[in-house]
Design a protein around this motif. Structure first.
Motif, PDB file in Angstrom:
ATOM      1  N   ASP A 143      72.661 -94.760 -15.369  1.00 32.67           N
ATOM      2  CA  ASP A 143      73.297 -93.968 -14.628  1.00 32.67           C
ATOM      3  C   ASP A 143      73.059 -92.547 -14.614  1.00 32.67           C
ATOM      4  O   ASP A 143      72.334 -91.918 -15.575  1.00 32.67           O
ATOM      5  CB  ASP A 143      74.875 -94.107 -14.773  1.00 32.67           C
ATOM      6  CG  ASP A 143      75.501 -95.488 -14.662  1.00 32.67           C
ATOM      7  OD1 ASP A 143      74.923 -96.081 -13.492  1.00 32.67           O
ATOM      8  OD2 ASP A 143      76.457 -95.965 -14.977  1.00 32.67           O
ATOM      9  N   PRO A 144      73.428 -91.690 -13.567  1.00 29.67           N
ATOM     10  CA  PRO A 144      73.114 -90.266 -13.773  1.00 29.67           C
ATOM     11  C   PRO A 144      73.885 -89.705 -15.021  1.00 29.67           C
ATOM     12  O   PRO A 144      74.860 -90.252 -15.408  1.00 29.67           O
ATOM     13  CB  PRO A 144      73.763 -89.621 -12.258  1.00 29.67           C
ATOM     14  CG  PRO A 144      73.972 -90.852 -11.499  1.00 29.67           C
ATOM     15  CD  PRO A 144      73.966 -92.085 -12.316  1.00 29.67           C
ATOM     16  N   GLY A 145      73.245 -88.534 -15.556  1.00 25.85           N
ATOM     17  CA  GLY A 145      73.879 -88.035 -16.718  1.00 25.85           C
ATOM     18  C   GLY A 145      73.193 -88.285 -17.924  1.00 25.85           C
ATOM     19  O   GLY A 145      73.590 -87.712 -18.951  1.00 25.85           O
ATOM     20  N   TYR A 146      72.515 -89.535 -17.865  1.00 21.03           N
ATOM     21  CA  TYR A 146      71.844 -89.896 -19.213  1.00 21.03           C
ATOM     22  C   TYR A 146      70.261 -89.634 -19.269  1.00 21.03           C
ATOM     23  O   TYR A 146      69.700 -90.321 -19.974  1.00 21.03           O
ATOM     24  CB  TYR A 146      72.042 -91.478 -19.438  1.00 21.03           C
ATOM     25  CG  TYR A 146      73.666 -91.649 -19.492  1.00 21.03           C
ATOM     26  CD1 TYR A 146      74.489 -91.484 -20.602  1.00 21.03           C
ATOM     27  CD2 TYR A 146      74.319 -92.206 -18.533  1.00 21.03           C
ATOM     28  CE1 TYR A 146      75.626 -91.651 -20.855  1.00 21.03           C
ATOM     29  CE2 TYR A 146      75.691 -92.687 -18.422  1.00 21.03           C
ATOM     30  CZ  TYR A 146      76.346 -92.282 -19.769  1.00 21.03           C
ATOM     31  OH  TYR A 146      77.828 -92.386 -19.764  1.00 21.03           O
ATOM     32  N   GLU A 147      69.741 -88.736 -18.411  1.00 22.21           N
ATOM     33  CA  GLU A 147      68.362 -88.549 -18.211  1.00 22.21           C
ATOM     34  C   GLU A 147      67.913 -88.186 -19.747  1.00 22.21           C
ATOM     35  O   GLU A 147      66.774 -88.461 -20.079  1.00 22.21           O
ATOM     36  CB  GLU A 147      68.160 -87.568 -17.414  1.00 22.21           C
ATOM     37  CG  GLU A 147      68.224 -87.764 -15.994  1.00 22.21           C
ATOM     38  CD  GLU A 147      69.589 -87.817 -15.242  1.00 22.21           C
ATOM     39  OE1 GLU A 147      69.988 -88.092 -14.182  1.00 22.21           O
ATOM     40  OE2 GLU A 147      70.525 -87.449 -16.158  1.00 22.21           O
ATOM     41  N   ALA A 195      63.601 -91.351 -11.236  1.00 24.17           N
ATOM     42  CA  ALA A 195      64.399 -92.583 -10.732  1.00 24.17           C
ATOM     43  C   ALA A 195      65.199 -93.127 -11.759  1.00 24.17           C
ATOM     44  O   ALA A 195      66.261 -94.076 -11.208  1.00 24.17           O
ATOM     45  CB  ALA A 195      63.153 -93.553 -10.587  1.00 24.17           C
ATOM     46  N   ARG A 196      65.459 -92.665 -12.770  1.00 28.18           N
ATOM     47  CA  ARG A 196      66.554 -93.100 -13.764  1.00 28.18           C
ATOM     48  C   ARG A 196      66.424 -94.568 -14.310  1.00 28.18           C
ATOM     49  O   ARG A 196      67.034 -95.395 -13.836  1.00 28.18           O
ATOM     50  CB  ARG A 196      67.867 -92.695 -13.331  1.00 28.18           C
ATOM     51  CG  ARG A 196      68.328 -91.120 -13.185  1.00 28.18           C
ATOM     52  CD  ARG A 196      69.826 -91.272 -12.928  1.00 28.18           C
ATOM     53  NE  ARG A 196      70.471 -92.065 -11.737  1.00 28.18           N
ATOM     54  CZ  ARG A 196      70.307 -91.416 -10.498  1.00 28.18           C
ATOM     55  NH1 ARG A 196      69.788 -90.144 -10.381  1.00 28.18           N
ATOM     56  NH2 ARG A 196      70.797 -92.069  -9.569  1.00 28.18           N
ATOM     57  N   LYS A 217      74.425 -93.626 -27.258  1.00 28.70           N
ATOM     58  CA  LYS A 217      75.261 -92.508 -27.302  1.00 28.70           C
ATOM     59  C   LYS A 217      76.232 -92.520 -28.371  1.00 28.70           C
ATOM     60  O   LYS A 217      76.015 -93.213 -29.439  1.00 28.70           O
ATOM     61  CB  LYS A 217      76.543 -93.092 -25.934  1.00 28.70           C
ATOM     62  CG  LYS A 217      76.098 -92.836 -24.493  1.00 28.70           C
ATOM     63  CD  LYS A 217      77.066 -93.489 -23.680  1.00 28.70           C
ATOM     64  CE  LYS A 217      78.426 -92.333 -23.884  1.00 28.70           C
ATOM     65  NZ  LYS A 217      79.423 -92.949 -22.855  1.00 28.70           N
ATOM     66  N   PHE A 218      77.177 -91.542 -28.573  1.00 30.80           N
ATOM     67  CA  PHE A 218      78.010 -91.397 -29.790  1.00 30.80           C
ATOM     68  C   PHE A 218      78.856 -92.473 -29.899  1.00 30.80           C
ATOM     69  O   PHE A 218      79.702 -92.786 -28.825  1.00 30.80           O
ATOM     70  CB  PHE A 218      78.881 -89.859 -29.933  1.00 30.80           C
ATOM     71  CG  PHE A 218      79.334 -89.828 -31.143  1.00 30.80           C
ATOM     72  CD1 PHE A 218      78.842 -89.566 -32.429  1.00 30.80           C
ATOM     73  CD2 PHE A 218      80.786 -89.712 -30.998  1.00 30.80           C
ATOM     74  CE1 PHE A 218      79.659 -89.411 -33.411  1.00 30.80           C
ATOM     75  CE2 PHE A 218      81.597 -89.476 -31.947  1.00 30.80           C
ATOM     76  CZ  PHE A 218      80.948 -89.222 -33.290  1.00 30.80           C
ATOM     77  N   LEU A 219      78.969 -93.395 -30.874  1.00 33.37           N
ATOM     78  CA  LEU A 219      79.852 -94.413 -31.271  1.00 33.37           C
ATOM     79  C   LEU A 219      79.632 -95.454 -30.365  1.00 33.37           C
ATOM     80  O   LEU A 219      79.436 -96.529 -30.981  1.00 33.37           O
ATOM     81  CB  LEU A 219      81.493 -93.812 -30.913  1.00 33.37           C
ATOM     82  CG  LEU A 219      81.872 -92.856 -31.952  1.00 33.37           C
ATOM     83  CD1 LEU A 219      83.453 -92.584 -31.997  1.00 33.37           C
ATOM     84  CD2 LEU A 219      81.767 -93.420 -33.582  1.00 33.37           C
ATOM     85  N   LYS A 220      79.397 -95.521 -29.132  1.00 34.10           N
ATOM     86  CA  LYS A 220      79.196 -96.672 -28.333  1.00 34.10           C
ATOM     87  C   LYS A 220      78.053 -96.312 -27.258  1.00 34.10           C
ATOM     88  O   LYS A 220      77.905 -95.480 -26.670  1.00 34.10           O
ATOM     89  CB  LYS A 220      80.462 -96.876 -27.623  1.00 34.10           C
ATOM     90  CG  LYS A 220      80.930 -96.043 -26.544  1.00 34.10           C
ATOM     91  CD  LYS A 220      82.305 -96.594 -25.837  1.00 34.10           C
ATOM     92  CE  LYS A 220      82.429 -95.369 -24.528  1.00 34.10           C
ATOM     93  NZ  LYS A 220      83.738 -95.909 -23.730  1.00 34.10           N
TER      94      LYS A 220
END
Length: 383
Positions: free
Chosen positions: A42-46, A82-83, A106-109
């Motif tokens: 998803d967007p935001g995790y580039e 293109a993610r 990601k942090f924790l999960k």
């Protein structure tokens, strides 16, 4: 005992910490080849680290990360535009099949996407269509496909390895002509046809008809093409003599009575020269006997060679005749056989010569006897 991370992973699953917008990714690869596992995010995790892990995804199960993108068997690339991050697994073996996870750290999960990898042999197929043809001919290979692939890319390659078929394609539906190859896609009949012209025995072998699929392995059907040496059902040997006419007889099927009849000269039928337009060659068609004659006036030594006569422009076996013509030089024997007057001349001349010789001998002996008689009379007169 399970590690703490494995327990946390299972706990995270139960708490729906493992999320995926695409569900389960099903990927199929070929044994001994390589496969790409593409994982969208998803967007935001580039800028986040991504990784691929297997089985329970414990610490020892992490295979590759975008931080360390290359190892001996794995390599990964993160397309942030293109993610999608893609992991390539090379030299696939049977133990590589199974469950994988695409992870975004990601942090924790972490965020996970489940991947199921299936491996198949790099060969095809259970059913093989066999086609027999002859050198110099053309052949059409028919490749049916399912209705959902009407707009997909079609292609054909040599061999029996699906994994490299598209890279080694002889022709595709994007480029419908390539030398001796032509591809026609009939979407109404749901099949594409590949035509190969001027066949040679080197064209014999296995072929794969392929249909490209975007997210799965391509679909294939197998063909075995056998190209045999061009041969004749009817073959004759004919002798002629220089300076004399010769008639060649060529039978044809009764249904070809309206077809154009031909006679051509050359070692190979597909490159022979039409002789029916030569002034010394005359064609006479006898429909009642389903044959035609070609009369060659005044044979020349250069007329010797291989001839082909027939009534089928497609050169189907049985619809033509091969003739080997030998042209003899005119000799004394052939002249005598073909001209009785010359025979008389050549027989009488030696007889006349013999008679003249005998007459000369006879005259000589007569003059000798008369001389002896005259000598005797002279001697008696002196006495």
């Amino acid at each position: 005992m399970w590690s703490l991370q494995n327990l946390l992973f299972i706990l995270c699953i139960s708490l729906r910490c493992v999320t995926s917008a695409v569900g389960v990714l099903n990927v199929t690869g070929y044994l001994r080849r390589e496969v790409n596992i593409s994982c969208p995010y998803d967007p935001g995790y580039e800028s986040y680290e991504k990784y691929l892990c297997k089985d329970s995804c414990g610490r020892g199960d992490v295979l590759i990360t975008t931080t360390n993108p290359v190892t001996y068997k794995y390599r990964t690339h993160d397309d942030k535009t293109a993610r999608i991050f893609t992991t390539t697994i090379s030299d696939l073996r049977s133990m590589d099949a199974g469950k994988y996870w695409c992870g975004v750290k990601k942090f924790l999960k972490d965020i996970y996407t489940e991947v199921k990898l299936k491996l198949v042999k790099d060969s095809c197929c259970g059913t093989v269509t066999k086609i027999l043809n002859y050198q110099g001919y053309s052949v059409s290979i028919s490749c049916p496909y399912e209705p959902q692939y009407q707009n997909s890319l079609k292609y054909i390659c040599r061999g029996n390895r699906p994994s490299i078929c598209l890279q080694q394609a002889l022709i595709t539906s994007d480029n419908k002509e390539n030398g001796r190859f032509r591809l026609d896609d009939d979407k109404m009949l749901k099949k594409f046809t590949v035509n190969i012209t001027s066949l040679s025995q080197e064209d014999s072998g296995s072929y794969l008809c392929g249909v490209q699929r975007n997210f799965h392995l391509d679909v294939f059907s197998a063909v075995l093409l056998e190209v045999e040496e061009f041969c004749c059902v009817k073959s004759t040997k004919i002798n002629g003599t220089v300076g004399h006419p010769l008639t060649l007889q060529c039978p044809y099927p009764s249904q070809h009575r309206d077809n154009r009849k031909f006679l051509c000269k050359g070692d190979q039928h597909n490159s022979c020269m039409d002789m029916t337009n030569q002034s010394r060659f005359t064609v006479h068609d006898n429909v009642s006997s389903s044959s035609f004659w070609v009369i060659i006036a005044e044979l020349e030594a250069a007329d010797a060679g291989t001839y082909w006569c027939g009534s089928d422009s497609q050169w189907k076996v049985g619809n033509y005749t091969k003739m080997e013509l030998s042209v003899l030089q005119q000799t004394l024997g052939t002249l005598e056989a073909n001209n009785p007057a010359l025979y008389v001349v050549y027989i009488i001349t030696p007889v006349l010569l013999l008679m003249c010789a005998l007459f000369i001998v006879y005259k000589y002996r007569c003059s000798t006897v008369k001389g002896d008689e005259a000598t005797g009379r002279n001697a008696r007169n002196k006495l």
